[in-house]
Design an enzyme around this catalytic site. Structure first.
Site, PDB file in Angstrom:
ATOM      1  N   GLY A 113      47.461  48.694  47.091  1.00  9.65           N
ATOM      2  CA  GLY A 113      48.874  48.171  46.154  1.00  9.65           C
ATOM      3  C   GLY A 113      49.673  50.086  46.486  1.00  9.65           C
ATOM      4  O   GLY A 113      49.517  50.663  47.104  1.00  9.65           O
ATOM      5  N   LYS A 168      52.535  47.669  56.604  1.00  8.22           N
ATOM      6  CA  LYS A 168      54.238  48.398  55.160  1.00  8.22           C
ATOM      7  C   LYS A 168      53.986  50.009  56.154  1.00  8.22           C
ATOM      8  O   LYS A 168      55.245  50.759  56.654  1.00  8.22           O
ATOM      9  CB  LYS A 168      54.019  48.186  54.470  1.00  8.22           C
ATOM     10  N   GLU A 258      49.097  57.105  59.002  1.00  6.55           N
ATOM     11  CA  GLU A 258      48.301  56.061  59.522  1.00  6.55           C
ATOM     12  C   GLU A 258      48.943  55.033  60.355  1.00  6.55           C
ATOM     13  O   GLU A 258      48.002  54.495  60.679  1.00  6.55           O
ATOM     14  CB  GLU A 258      47.255  55.177  58.106  1.00  6.55           C
TER      15      GLU A 258
END
Length: 309
Positions: A113, A168, A258
């Protein structure tokens, strides 16, 4: 309840603090710990992994050599794609898939989240999602970590939740570059919106529920990561736009971005399966040093005209 947290970085420490504040017995372990892993996980009802993608396989290997209770719930809080998997016929593996393959009889849950750890550490309110095909396990994780300042929702689409958290990060690098070039709010809004469409396109190919990407683990996480200098992936794009070399930007980060690894794995997949990922492709060329940030933006703006979708 005993909770064992693997990974003593910012996110692992933050989650450990949330569980401890709720009155649970919490132990944190990392490779630098003086405690033995066997002692940390002994009797743990929950084992939470908050290590980077590159460390997931080695942590799984270590845990498989231990005596893990058959009722222990596993939580993965890693956002990325496994670089050691994925072929022309097989998709890259997600962290939860690596965990489930190693512990097939255990309940595996995903925590993801819009969660910038420094904000949570400062007591600011946040929300997150715990996803699993095992609803009872998801609800137990929800009860262990939820509080008045950290609200957790459950979700039955673990694939979509996990993909949203991973994908994302690639878009965040692009948006960081956009801000670093001072291209304005209009350009940023367009990039975020088209980035979400790209995430949904990839998710649909993977078999995830498109609606999941409009939730906290998709759009929510995208907005947080693309609007805060606390985001490591945003910092990568911003630094590159300022003329810094990738290795120098990465060396100054407090943790792992990442999105860099995810970009490599994602573009390889897109090439093999002919998936349109224009933003991810430009990010890949950018981190490879093949183009400048401004050239990447121009390449996106000069693409052939087409209907929105």
């Amino acid at each position: 309840m005993k909770v064992a947290v693997i990974g003593a970085g910012a996110w692992g420490s933050t989650l450990a603090g949330l569980a401890k504040d709720n009155g649970h017995q919490v132990s944190v372990w990392s490779r630098q710990s003086s405690d033995r892993l066997e002692t940390v996980i002994d009797g743990a009802a929950i084992v939470l992994s908050a290590v980077s993608m590159t460390g997931v396989r080695s942590v799984i290997k270590l845990l498989k050599s231990q005596s893990l209770s058959p009722n222990t719930i596993l939580i993965t809080a890693t956002k990325g794609l496994d670089p050691e998997s994925g072929t022309e016929v097989d998709l890259p593996r997600l962290p939860s898939q690596l965990w489930q393959a190693a512990f097939p009889t255990h309940a595996v849950t995903i925590l993801s989240g819009p969660n910038l750890s420094k904000e949570i550490q400062h007591g600011l309110p946040a929300a997150s999602v715990v996803a699993s095909t095992n609803l009872a396990a998801a609800e137990q994780v929800q009860s262990v970590l939820s509080s008045s300042r950290f609200r957790i929702y459950t979700n039955s689409d673990p694939l979509g939740v996990e993909l949203g958290g991973a994908l994302k990060n690639v878009i965040a690098i692009a948006v960081g570059a956009c801000d670093g070039l001072q291209l304005g709010t209009n350009a940023k809004a367009a990039l975020v919106t088209r980035g979400l469409a790209e995430m949904i396109r990839i998710g649909a190919y993977w078999g995830a529920n498109a609606e999941t990407f409009y939730g906290l683990s998709g759009l929510g996480d995208l907005l947080a990561t693309c609007n805060s200098p606390l985001s490591r992936n945003y910092q990568v794009g911003y630094g590159l736009a300022q003329g810094s070399l990738l290795k120098d930007v990465l060396s100054q980060l407090e943790g792992t971005a990442e999105g860099v690894n995810t970009t490599h794995v994602l573009v390889k997949l897109a090439h093999q399966q002919a998936i349109s990922v224009p933003i991810s492709h430009q990010v890949y060329q950018l981190i490879q040093g093949e183009i400048t940030p401004r050239s990447a933006v121009e390449a996106l703006m000069l693409r052939d005209s087409k209907p929105e979708g």
